[in-house]
Write an enzyme that holds these catalytic residues in place. Structure first.
Site, PDB file in Angstrom:
ATOM      1  CE  LYS A 294      44.683  43.116  46.179  1.00  0.00           C
ATOM      2  NZ  LYS A 294      45.266  41.833  46.632  1.00  0.00           N
TER       3      LYS A 294
ATOM      4  NE  ARG B 153      40.949  37.814  46.122  1.00  0.00           N
ATOM      5  CZ  ARG B 153      42.219  38.115  45.865  1.00  0.00           C
ATOM      6  NH1 ARG B 153      42.544  39.271  45.295  1.00  0.00           N
ATOM      7  NH2 ARG B 153      43.168  37.269  46.198  1.00  0.00           N
TER       8      ARG B 153
ATOM      9  CG  HIS C  16      48.414  35.547  41.672  1.00  0.00           C
ATOM     10  ND1 HIS C  16      47.241  35.107  42.251  1.00  0.00           N
ATOM     11  CD2 HIS C  16      48.389  36.904  41.765  1.00  0.00           C
ATOM     12  CE1 HIS C  16      46.547  36.152  42.702  1.00  0.00           C
ATOM     13  NE2 HIS C  16      47.219  37.250  42.407  1.00  0.00           N
TER      14      HIS C  16
ATOM     15  CG  ASP D 140      51.430  43.140  47.227  1.00  0.00           C
ATOM     16  OD1 ASP D 140      52.469  42.454  47.260  1.00  0.00           O
ATOM     17  OD2 ASP D 140      50.291  42.645  47.332  1.00  0.00           O
TER      18      ASP D 140
ATOM     19  CB  THR E 110      49.339  44.062  54.762  1.00  0.00           C
ATOM     20  OG1 THR E 110      48.617  44.760  53.748  1.00  0.00           O
ATOM     21  CG2 THR E 110      50.329  43.110  54.129  1.00  0.00           C
TER      22      THR E 110
ATOM     23  CD  GLU F 265      45.919  32.056  41.945  1.00  0.00           C
ATOM     24  OE1 GLU F 265      46.545  31.266  41.238  1.00  0.00           O
ATOM     25  OE2 GLU F 265      46.462  32.799  42.775  1.00  0.00           O
TER      26      GLU F 265
ATOM     27  CD  GLU G 213      46.315  38.641  46.754  1.00  0.00           C
ATOM     28  OE1 GLU G 213      47.205  39.503  46.926  1.00  0.00           O
ATOM     29  OE2 GLU G 213      45.596  38.607  45.737  1.00  0.00           O
TER      30      GLU G 213
ATOM     31  CD  GLN H 133      41.390  42.657  43.939  1.00  0.00           C
ATOM     32  OE1 GLN H 133      41.155  41.813  44.810  1.00  0.00           O
ATOM     33  NE2 GLN H 133      42.445  42.587  43.147  1.00  0.00           N
TER      34      GLN H 133
ATOM     35  CB  THR I 209      49.247  35.686  45.091  1.00  0.00           C
ATOM     36  OG1 THR I 209      48.413  36.714  45.603  1.00  0.00           O
ATOM     37  CG2 THR I 209      48.749  34.329  45.564  1.00  0.00           C
TER      38      THR I 209
ATOM     39  CD  GLU J 120      51.287  39.221  48.227  1.00  0.00           C
ATOM     40  OE1 GLU J 120      52.254  40.019  48.216  1.00  0.00           O
ATOM     41  OE2 GLU J 120      50.140  39.508  47.839  1.00  0.00           O
TER      42      GLU J 120
ATOM     43  NE  ARG K 188      42.845  40.963  31.602  1.00  0.00           N
ATOM     44  CZ  ARG K 188      43.274  41.132  32.842  1.00  0.00           C
ATOM     45  NH1 ARG K 188      42.639  41.942  33.664  1.00  0.00           N
ATOM     46  NH2 ARG K 188      44.342  40.503  33.283  1.00  0.00           N
TER      47      ARG K 188
ATOM     48  CG  ASP L 193      47.674  41.976  49.493  1.00  0.00           C
ATOM     49  OD1 ASP L 193      47.174  42.871  50.190  1.00  0.00           O
ATOM     50  OD2 ASP L 193      47.644  41.968  48.243  1.00  0.00           O
TER      51      ASP L 193
HETATM   52 CA    CA Z   1      48.901  40.894  46.661  1.00  0.00          CA
END
Ligand code: CA
Length: 446
Positions: A269, A253, A150, A143, A273, A390, A215, A256, A376, A217, A159, A249
């Site tokens: 993840k 979170r 994104h 992926d 999928t 997001e 996500e 993750q 994404t 995709e 960050r 996907d």
């Molecule tokens: Ca992804």
């Protein structure tokens, strides 16, 4: 760059399968995506087929009826397999020959299928009478992260001072996904459990994720492979791509956030999928080729091995991908699924050809049926953001749904539906069908 425009793209041509000619139909004569199906009412092994309107073309049965010749016949023979891997390995000439032959059989006025005994159920069964399966044995799933929007939006949450890391505009970033848990649209998704560290806690705990996300995709299936130790050139990278599907996907979170540093996503993840069952071929996508987004002032040009050169003006593909949500309460109250976001693959920073070329650039072999995810698909605006991470700013700003419910992340019983389509002036609209998945409660034995 593959994909000349020819008579199979002519918007004025119609099929004798009437449902294919209806306005808004995802599978008109100009599309002819391929997948794997099994009839519900017969003890018959799965096989390859094409989608036309609300019917499926049983390619192997058409071949048994003597309806193919030459290279198309070779390609049709491979469709008798329970996966499309062998067809994928035959290469672009065989795929194009099959497309043209199936197009001819379905063209208005052609009588060959209807002259065959039992054609309605044998050669072109109704889609409602078949089960659609994962179309290939997926050896590997990678992926990517090819939407600059994104990458920037997601990076900002982790960050704030440096959302985009310095490598992003030079190297297509990816992680190695899990092939065994790729499931076809309609398969329910069990809420995963995992290890998380709450913001105010000093020790991690194990339990059901509280931040389950989707996500939106696109998936790219590898066609012909490359040998171990032998890289691919950007000029013919697309000969190695069979076609595209929708891909969700699913992501936990909270898991993750705790596990991904420093080696990237793993169990957050790998639990599932989802992909749509029909693979839209690069031949069908020829009218929807666009220039890859221009590099902005100050952005680096791609290194030579990733530079499309003269072909840059057709190296991108313009697919609109939409994500919808339906909750148990919405369904109980008769409220239609609500659209959460819509994005365009034309805005992706890296093209499909660049992704495959980069993947093989170190000599890593890729094989027919391998799956690449785009990452994404997000765009510049709020309604272009292709995941809840997001849309809700990491869960801090819940969204309100029709009916008044709110969501930070997905609840049990929620269904996410991805849809995709291509439109261009002078050409028939083609679609990808849907990629659906509904959330089941976590297993509570752990
Ligand atoms: Ca992804």
């Amino acid at each position: 760059m593959r994909g000349a425009i020819d008579e199979t793209h002519d918007a004025s041509r119609r099929s004798w399968v009437e449902s294919a000619n209806r306005r808004g139909c995802d599978f008109p004569l100009q599309n002819l995506p391929l997948g794997v199906f099994r009839r519900r009412d017969r003890n018959e092994s799965p096989r390859g087929g094409g989608a036309i309107g609300d019917r499926v073309v049983d390619v192997a049965a058409c071949r048994d009826a003597g309806l193919f010749t030459d290279l198309a016949d070779t390609a049709a023979e491979a469709c008798a397999d329970p996966t499309l891997n062998r067809l994928m390995g035959l290469g672009p000439d065989a795929w194009s020959a099959l497309r043209r032959a199936v197009w001819g059989l379905l063209l208005e006025g052609d009588e060959r299928i209807r002259a065959t005994t039992g054609w309605r159920t044998r050669l072109v069964p109704e889609m409602s009478a078949v089960e659609l399966l994962v179309p290939a044995t997926i050896g590997d799933f990678t992926d990517f992260f090819s939407s600059l929007h994104h990458a920037t939006n997601a990076g900002r949450l982790f960050r704030p001072d440096q959302p985009l890391l310095p490598n992003y505009k030079h190297v297509p970033i990816a992680y190695h996904g899990r092939a065994s848990s790729v499931v076809v649209s309609g398969t329910s998704i069990r809420r995963p459990s995992g290890q998380t560290l709450a913001a105010d806690a000093s020790q991690p705990v194990f339990g059901p994720t509280r931040a389950l996300d989707y996500e939106a995709e696109l998936g790219f299936f590898v066609g012909q492979g490359n040998e171990l130790g032998v890289s691919r050139s950007i000029g013919d990278a697309e000969d190695g791509l069979f076609g595209m599907c929708l891909l969700n996907d699913w992501s936990a979170r909270d898991v993750q956030k705790w596990e991904a540093q420093p080696l990237g996503p793993f169990l957050a993840k790998s639990f599932a999928t989802s992909i749509s069952p029909w693979i839209v071929t690069f031949d069908a996508l020829a009218p929807f080729r666009v220039a890859a987004p221009a590099r902005l002032q100050g952005d680096p040009q791609p290194l030579a091995y990733l530079d499309h050169g003269q072909a840059s003006d057709r190296s991108g593909i313009d697919v609109t991908i939409e994500a919808f949500l339906s909750t148990p309460e919405m369904r109980a109250n008769g409220i239609a699924p609500t659209r959460l976001s819509h994005g365009r693959s034309a805005e992706l920073y890296w093209t499909p050809g660049q992704l495959l070329t980069h993947h093989a650039s170190n000599g890593c072999d890729t094989r027919p049926g391998d799956l690449l995810g785009s990452g994404t698909v997000s765009g510049p605006n709020r309604d272009n953001e292709g995941c809840l991470l997001e849309l809700t700013r990491g869960g801090r700003e819940p969204i309100t749904l029709p009916g008044g419910e709110t969501r930070r992340f997905l609840a049990d019983g929620d269904e996410v539906i991805l849809e995709g389509h291509c439109e261009a002036e002078g050409f028939a609209r083609i679609g990808f069908g849907a990629c659906r998945g509904r959330i089941l409660p976590a297993h509570m034995n752990n």
